[in-house]
Design a protein around this motif. Structure first.
Motif, PDB file in Angstrom:
ATOM      1  N   UNK A   1       6.848   5.640  85.355  1.00  0.00           N
ATOM      2  CA  UNK A   1       7.773   5.250  86.321  1.00  0.00           C
ATOM      3  C   UNK A   1       7.181   3.858  86.948  1.00  0.00           C
ATOM      4  N   UNK A   2       5.879   3.401  86.909  1.00  0.00           N
ATOM      5  CA  UNK A   2       5.343   2.352  87.656  1.00  0.00           C
ATOM      6  C   UNK A   2       5.409   1.277  86.377  1.00  0.00           C
ATOM      7  N   UNK A   3       5.868   1.270  85.345  1.00  0.00           N
ATOM      8  CA  UNK A   3       5.952   0.309  84.300  1.00  0.00           C
ATOM      9  C   UNK A   3       4.821   0.025  83.508  1.00  0.00           C
ATOM     10  N   UNK A   4       3.939   0.992  83.672  1.00  0.00           N
ATOM     11  CA  UNK A   4       2.541   0.906  82.845  1.00  0.00           C
ATOM     12  C   UNK A   4       2.840   1.501  81.477  1.00  0.00           C
ATOM     13  N   UNK A   5       2.074   0.903  80.576  1.00  0.00           N
ATOM     14  CA  UNK A   5       2.644   1.355  79.263  1.00  0.00           C
ATOM     15  C   UNK A   5       1.541   2.752  79.216  1.00  0.00           C
ATOM     16  N   UNK A   6       1.863   3.576  78.600  1.00  0.00           N
ATOM     17  CA  UNK A   6       1.168   5.051  78.442  1.00  0.00           C
ATOM     18  C   UNK A   6       1.153   5.326  77.078  1.00  0.00           C
ATOM     19  N   UNK A   7       1.890   4.810  76.106  1.00  0.00           N
ATOM     20  CA  UNK A   7       2.132   5.277  74.476  1.00  0.00           C
ATOM     21  C   UNK A   7       2.707   3.964  73.937  1.00  0.00           C
ATOM     22  N   UNK A   8       2.076   3.703  72.482  1.00  0.00           N
ATOM     23  CA  UNK A   8       2.865   2.703  71.884  1.00  0.00           C
ATOM     24  C   UNK A   8       2.948   3.169  70.615  1.00  0.00           C
ATOM     25  N   UNK A   9       4.150   2.865  69.927  1.00  0.00           N
ATOM     26  CA  UNK A   9       4.111   3.443  68.455  1.00  0.00           C
ATOM     27  C   UNK A   9       4.768   2.323  67.606  1.00  0.00           C
ATOM     28  N   UNK A  10       4.356   2.163  66.323  1.00  0.00           N
ATOM     29  CA  UNK A  10       4.935   1.207  65.417  1.00  0.00           C
ATOM     30  C   UNK A  10       5.384   2.102  64.142  1.00  0.00           C
ATOM     31  N   UNK A  11       6.675   2.119  64.039  1.00  0.00           N
ATOM     32  CA  UNK A  11       7.319   2.974  63.233  1.00  0.00           C
ATOM     33  C   UNK A  11       7.840   2.092  62.204  1.00  0.00           C
ATOM     34  N   UNK A  12       7.393   2.364  60.809  1.00  0.00           N
ATOM     35  CA  UNK A  12       7.685   1.488  59.621  1.00  0.00           C
ATOM     36  C   UNK A  12       8.819   1.958  58.977  1.00  0.00           C
ATOM     37  N   UNK A  13       9.928   1.217  59.046  1.00  0.00           N
ATOM     38  CA  UNK A  13      11.106   1.473  58.594  1.00  0.00           C
ATOM     39  C   UNK A  13      11.362   0.828  57.235  1.00  0.00           C
ATOM     40  N   UNK A  14      11.957   1.579  56.176  1.00  0.00           N
ATOM     41  CA  UNK A  14      12.073   1.164  54.819  1.00  0.00           C
ATOM     42  C   UNK A  14      13.610   0.758  54.931  1.00  0.00           C
ATOM     43  N   UNK A  15      14.055  -0.467  54.541  1.00  0.00           N
ATOM     44  CA  UNK A  15      15.293  -1.137  54.624  1.00  0.00           C
ATOM     45  C   UNK A  15      15.721  -1.326  53.274  1.00  0.00           C
ATOM     46  N   UNK A  16      16.845  -0.892  52.652  1.00  0.00           N
ATOM     47  CA  UNK A  16      17.107  -1.139  51.113  1.00  0.00           C
ATOM     48  C   UNK A  16      18.679  -1.309  51.230  1.00  0.00           C
ATOM     49  N   UNK A  17      19.235  -1.980  50.158  1.00  0.00           N
ATOM     50  CA  UNK A  17      20.591  -2.296  49.968  1.00  0.00           C
ATOM     51  C   UNK A  17      21.031  -0.889  49.783  1.00  0.00           C
ATOM     52  N   UNK A  18      22.294  -0.701  49.963  1.00  0.00           N
ATOM     53  CA  UNK A  18      23.032   0.657  49.555  1.00  0.00           C
ATOM     54  C   UNK A  18      23.215   0.291  47.973  1.00  0.00           C
ATOM     55  N   UNK A  19      23.126   1.495  47.292  1.00  0.00           N
ATOM     56  CA  UNK A  19      23.585   1.431  45.913  1.00  0.00           C
ATOM     57  C   UNK A  19      25.154   1.436  45.626  1.00  0.00           C
TER      58      UNK A  19
END
Length: 118
Positions: free
Chosen positions: A100-118
């Motif tokens: 609530x104070x705007x302080x970062x408590x946690x950080x995540x980097x999510x690796x998304x795989x993006x590809x064209x639809x077949x």
């Protein structure tokens, strides 16, 4: 969690601290924060990827920065958006979780795989 803002390249989600998401220390449980991050990052990806493409999370790296003792806000901003071309690619999506104070408590980097639809 509740989504507060959602647009291509931006998501803001909030989660109340309540007993069901706390650990034995009385702080928000690590996996609850992982779920909040995946919720925000996944929905931001969904509204950002064009209909010609698909996405799936490949993995997530997390950092626990400080005790999460309050309600939480997850912020996911990806600007500029990547170029969605003819080849698949990995898109690292970062989610910052703040108290609530705007302080970062946690950080995540999510690796998304993006590809064209077949």
């Amino acid at each position: 969690p509740e989504m507060r803002e959602l647009a291509p390249g931006r998501a803001v989600a909030e989660m109340r601290k309540r007993r069901s998401v706390t650990n034995h220390l009385g702080t928000v449980h690590a996996i609850a924060m992982c779920n909040l991050a995946e919720f925000a990052g996944g929905l931001m990806t969904e509204v950002s990827v064009p209909g010609t493409h698909r996405w799936i999370p490949k993995g997530m790296t997390v950092e626990y920065l400080k005790k999460a003792e309050t309600d939480l806000r997850a912020l996911c901003v990806c600007d500029p958006l990547p170029n969605f071309g003819a080849e698949g690619f990995e898109w690292p999506v970062t989610v910052d979780v703040q108290d609530r104070a705007g302080q970062s408590v946690f950080r995540a980097e999510i690796r998304m795989w993006i590809s064209p639809k077949k």
